[in-house]
Motif scaffolding. Sequence first.
Motif, short mmCIF file in Angstrom:
data_model
loop_
_atom_site.label_atom_id
_atom_site.label_comp_id
_atom_site.label_asym_id
_atom_site.label_seq_id
_atom_site.Cartn_x
_atom_site.Cartn_y
_atom_site.Cartn_z
N GLY A 59 0.84 -1.19 0.00
CA GLY A 59 0.00 0.00 0.00
C GLY A 59 0.86 1.23 0.00
N SER A 60 0.98 1.87 1.15
CA SER A 60 1.76 3.11 1.25
C SER A 60 3.12 2.92 1.90
N ILE A 61 3.46 1.67 2.25
CA ILE A 61 4.77 1.41 2.84
C ILE A 61 5.46 0.30 2.06
N GLY A 90 12.73 -1.10 5.43
CA GLY A 90 11.71 -0.60 4.52
C GLY A 90 11.56 0.90 4.67
N SER A 91 10.48 1.42 4.08
CA SER A 91 10.23 2.86 4.19
C SER A 91 8.75 3.15 4.17
N ASP A 137 3.43 -8.87 11.97
CA ASP A 137 2.29 -8.11 12.47
C ASP A 137 2.25 -6.71 11.85
N PHE A 138 3.40 -6.06 11.77
CA PHE A 138 3.48 -4.71 11.21
C PHE A 138 2.98 -4.67 9.77
N PHE A 139 3.51 -5.54 8.93
CA PHE A 139 3.12 -5.50 7.51
C PHE A 139 1.71 -6.03 7.30
N TYR A 140 1.27 -6.97 8.12
CA TYR A 140 -0.11 -7.47 8.02
C TYR A 140 -1.09 -6.35 8.38
N LYS A 141 -0.82 -5.68 9.48
CA LYS A 141 -1.71 -4.57 9.87
C LYS A 141 -1.69 -3.44 8.85
N SER A 142 -0.55 -3.28 8.17
CA SER A 142 -0.46 -2.20 7.18
C SER A 142 -1.45 -2.40 6.03
N VAL A 143 -1.82 -3.64 5.78
CA VAL A 143 -2.77 -3.90 4.68
C VAL A 143 -4.16 -4.27 5.17
N THR A 144 -4.35 -4.39 6.50
CA THR A 144 -5.66 -4.77 7.01
C THR A 144 -6.31 -3.70 7.90
N PRO A 149 -0.43 3.50 10.65
CA PRO A 149 0.52 4.59 10.35
C PRO A 149 1.43 4.30 9.16
N ILE A 150 1.59 5.33 8.31
CA ILE A 150 2.44 5.19 7.13
C ILE A 150 3.70 6.04 7.24
#
Length: 160
Positions: A59-61, A90-91, A137-144, A149-150
């Motif tokens: 997504g945005s990360i 990552g970024s 958890d971080f990357f899973y939450k980033s898409v769910t 936060p981005i």
Amino acid sequence: MNLDQSLFKKALKIQGFDFENDVVKVTDKIIEFLESLNVSKDLITFFKAFSFREEIDFGSIYFNCVNRIRIENLEEENKEIYKKDLLIIGSGANGDPIVVNTKTLNVGYIFHDILWEEENIENLNKVYIDLKMSIGDFFYKSVTEKDFPIDAYQAEDYIK
């Protein structure tokens, strides 16, 4: 601490990424770099499992190409934060580095503007927002999660 590889795989699947066919071997130079930092075997195993040809868009990360982690971390503007147990993996949307703490294996953000503009950063807590999440958890939450936060500013609000 658990790296939550299964959640990372789920996040990749949600993004439609074919991780089985796009995995590339981690170079010996990267392994040597990680070992020189006394990175845990679990983290090295994670990187070997999720080493891809290019960075992955969540997504945005972004999750960096593992074979470029050494180059990214050795860039002068990153002030050798890897020597202080923070490894850039990552970024965020605005360029804020996503880092894993090599001791706790927690993921968080670094304020890139402070990191890159200040001469000497003595206190990493001034620039580091620890989200106290595993990589998976971080990357899973980033898409769910809708309001995940981005960048470091949003991460600061997220943990309040």
